[in-house]
Design a protein around this motif. Sequence first.
Motif, PDB file in Angstrom:
ATOM      1  N   GLU A 150       0.832  -1.208   0.000  1.00  0.00           N
ATOM      2  CA  GLU A 150       0.000   0.000   0.000  1.00  0.00           C
ATOM      3  C   GLU A 150       0.867   1.260   0.000  1.00  0.00           C
ATOM      4  N   TYR A 151       1.812   1.317   0.923  1.00  0.00           N
ATOM      5  CA  TYR A 151       2.678   2.501   1.001  1.00  0.00           C
ATOM      6  C   TYR A 151       3.660   2.535  -0.164  1.00  0.00           C
ATOM      7  N   TYR A 205       3.140   1.480  -3.244  1.00  0.00           N
ATOM      8  CA  TYR A 205       2.441   2.024  -4.410  1.00  0.00           C
ATOM      9  C   TYR A 205       2.233   3.537  -4.272  1.00  0.00           C
ATOM     10  N   PHE A 206       1.966   3.971  -3.069  1.00  0.00           N
ATOM     11  CA  PHE A 206       1.740   5.400  -2.836  1.00  0.00           C
ATOM     12  C   PHE A 206       2.986   6.219  -3.190  1.00  0.00           C
ATOM     13  N   PHE A 213      -1.620   5.190  -7.579  1.00  0.00           N
ATOM     14  CA  PHE A 213      -2.537   5.642  -6.527  1.00  0.00           C
ATOM     15  C   PHE A 213      -3.792   4.768  -6.491  1.00  0.00           C
ATOM     16  N   ALA A 235      -3.068   1.684  -4.591  1.00  0.00           N
ATOM     17  CA  ALA A 235      -3.062   1.945  -3.152  1.00  0.00           C
ATOM     18  C   ALA A 235      -4.490   2.058  -2.623  1.00  0.00           C
ATOM     19  N   ILE A 236      -5.391   2.690  -3.384  1.00  0.00           N
ATOM     20  CA  ILE A 236      -6.788   2.845  -2.954  1.00  0.00           C
ATOM     21  C   ILE A 236      -7.483   1.495  -2.887  1.00  0.00           C
ATOM     22  N   LYS A 285      -8.582   5.804   3.213  1.00  0.00           N
ATOM     23  CA  LYS A 285      -7.544   6.772   3.547  1.00  0.00           C
ATOM     24  C   LYS A 285      -7.671   7.972   2.610  1.00  0.00           C
ATOM     25  N   GLU A 331      -5.761  10.492   2.169  1.00  0.00           N
ATOM     26  CA  GLU A 331      -4.516  10.972   1.552  1.00  0.00           C
ATOM     27  C   GLU A 331      -4.363  10.440   0.137  1.00  0.00           C
ATOM     28  N   TYR A 332      -4.770   9.189  -0.094  1.00  0.00           N
ATOM     29  CA  TYR A 332      -4.639   8.605  -1.426  1.00  0.00           C
ATOM     30  C   TYR A 332      -5.581   9.299  -2.415  1.00  0.00           C
ATOM     31  N   GLU A 361      -4.168  12.737  -3.366  1.00  0.00           N
ATOM     32  CA  GLU A 361      -3.091  12.706  -4.357  1.00  0.00           C
ATOM     33  C   GLU A 361      -3.631  12.404  -5.748  1.00  0.00           C
TER      34      GLU A 361
END
Length: 506
Positions: A63-64, A66-67, A86, A89-90, A96, A98-99, A102
């Motif tokens: 997850e992180y 990919y972010f 992104f 990650a979603i 979250k 934050e994703y 972005e």
Amino acid sequence: MNYYECNGIAPSTSTAANVIIRRETSYSDSNVNWLLYLMYARRDFSYCKLIIEEYLKKNYDTEYLYFVQGLIAREEDRMTDALKCFQNAIELNSKKSEYFKEVAKTLYKMGRLRQSLDVFLKAEALLERPDNELYFFIGDLLLKNVGQPKAGPKEAKEYILRGIQNGKHLESYKKLAEIYISEEDLPKAIEVLENSLQINPDDPNTLTQIGVLYLTIGSTQNAFTKLLDALNIDAKCSKALTALGAILQSKNDVDGALNKYKLLSNLDEEGSEIWSNVGLCFYKKQKLVAAIACLKKAVWISPLNFNALYNLGYVLLKAQQFASAFHVLATAVSIKNNHAECLMLLGACLRYLHDRQGAFVAFERSTMQPDALKNPLIYLNFAIFCHEEGKYQQSRIYLANVIRMSETVSIPTEYIEAAHTLTGLMPQPEKDDPPEESEANVAAAAVEALGSTEEVARVEIEPHEPQSGEEEGQITQEASNADGSDSIGQIGRQPQSPSEDDGDLV
């Protein structure tokens, strides 16, 4: 076995693999996110990519990974790849914000504003704590009327204010100042920009903008102080030099203004307004050839700049180049046909070219414009021309207008003296002679254009004081007349410098 000491320098690509192996044996996997963030902050993207590739194979906290991979792709202008990262990650964590933020920022950078606003609003719904950057982007998009027909500047201002209240976001301060400027609430805009200096006190652009706003509201001393502060930080700040030169020029410090303009590193590439102001400086120094050259360059840069055309036409008229002045002033009138002073200069030019009928029409039109109420010289010049043409009754009407204006507003003494002198030269009218129909029509038009005595009393005319101001980003400086003779060619206003109709600083 090779060992590497941490000296603050990112390792080269050739040794990066060895470093990763050493960190594998020396640190637990829980420290990889910290290392990845540190390398990204240092903008060592090649090292970040090696870490991401290594740990994606291990299926570690993808997850992180990919972010950060999406952030790197966006920094490298690979927007499609960034969106894919992104989105991955979603899919792993759809709660979250934050994703989503972005993703919205990437869409914003791609110019897909409507989709960007929708994603920003979704990210706002998932917020666990206030995010000033998110509020700024939503306010900016609402201000652009993207996708929300019911939303307007009021709602945009609320979001930007919320961003300022929840954190010191510099861009939010600047955007809020733009909103207040568009609302013509300049004191509020100055207050917001002053507060932004607490975040970045050494920003010459902000200091210059504050100085320009102070200049607009007439606080010249505060403007001068802020512009000097900007120049102390950046001695080559073109906007500060230009604004400071305009202030000195408005105070008739021509040499000081020219010295500031000379410090501009890209003077040859500057806009029409700068060259127009330089031309006015040379005109005040009685260097007409240099003034004409600078003003011609201003017109060449911006052929439709009314103020540059007006200034050039006036200087050409003073240089007795009447044919050239006629062409320039005729172009200026075609751009702004309701400018009383330009019509007056065109009439004076046609008089010297012996086109008496055309001069009469130009002078008559100049007296019928609303701007004529601010300048008694327009009525005085038409009165002189009517006297030359033998139209004494019309001349008396406009001379009476000048004398009546002198009773209620401040008018230069040379204008009043010229009016009284011309009145004394008038032949006495015969009581039995009725006025001609055309003269009666002109009289009615003059009274209508001038208005009542109470209306004139509210007009402040100070033609001897140069004015400087800023309109939509630019500085306007207007020179005053220094000639007091009573001939049409000599009684005239000094040229005015460009006004800021584009939004840029003069």
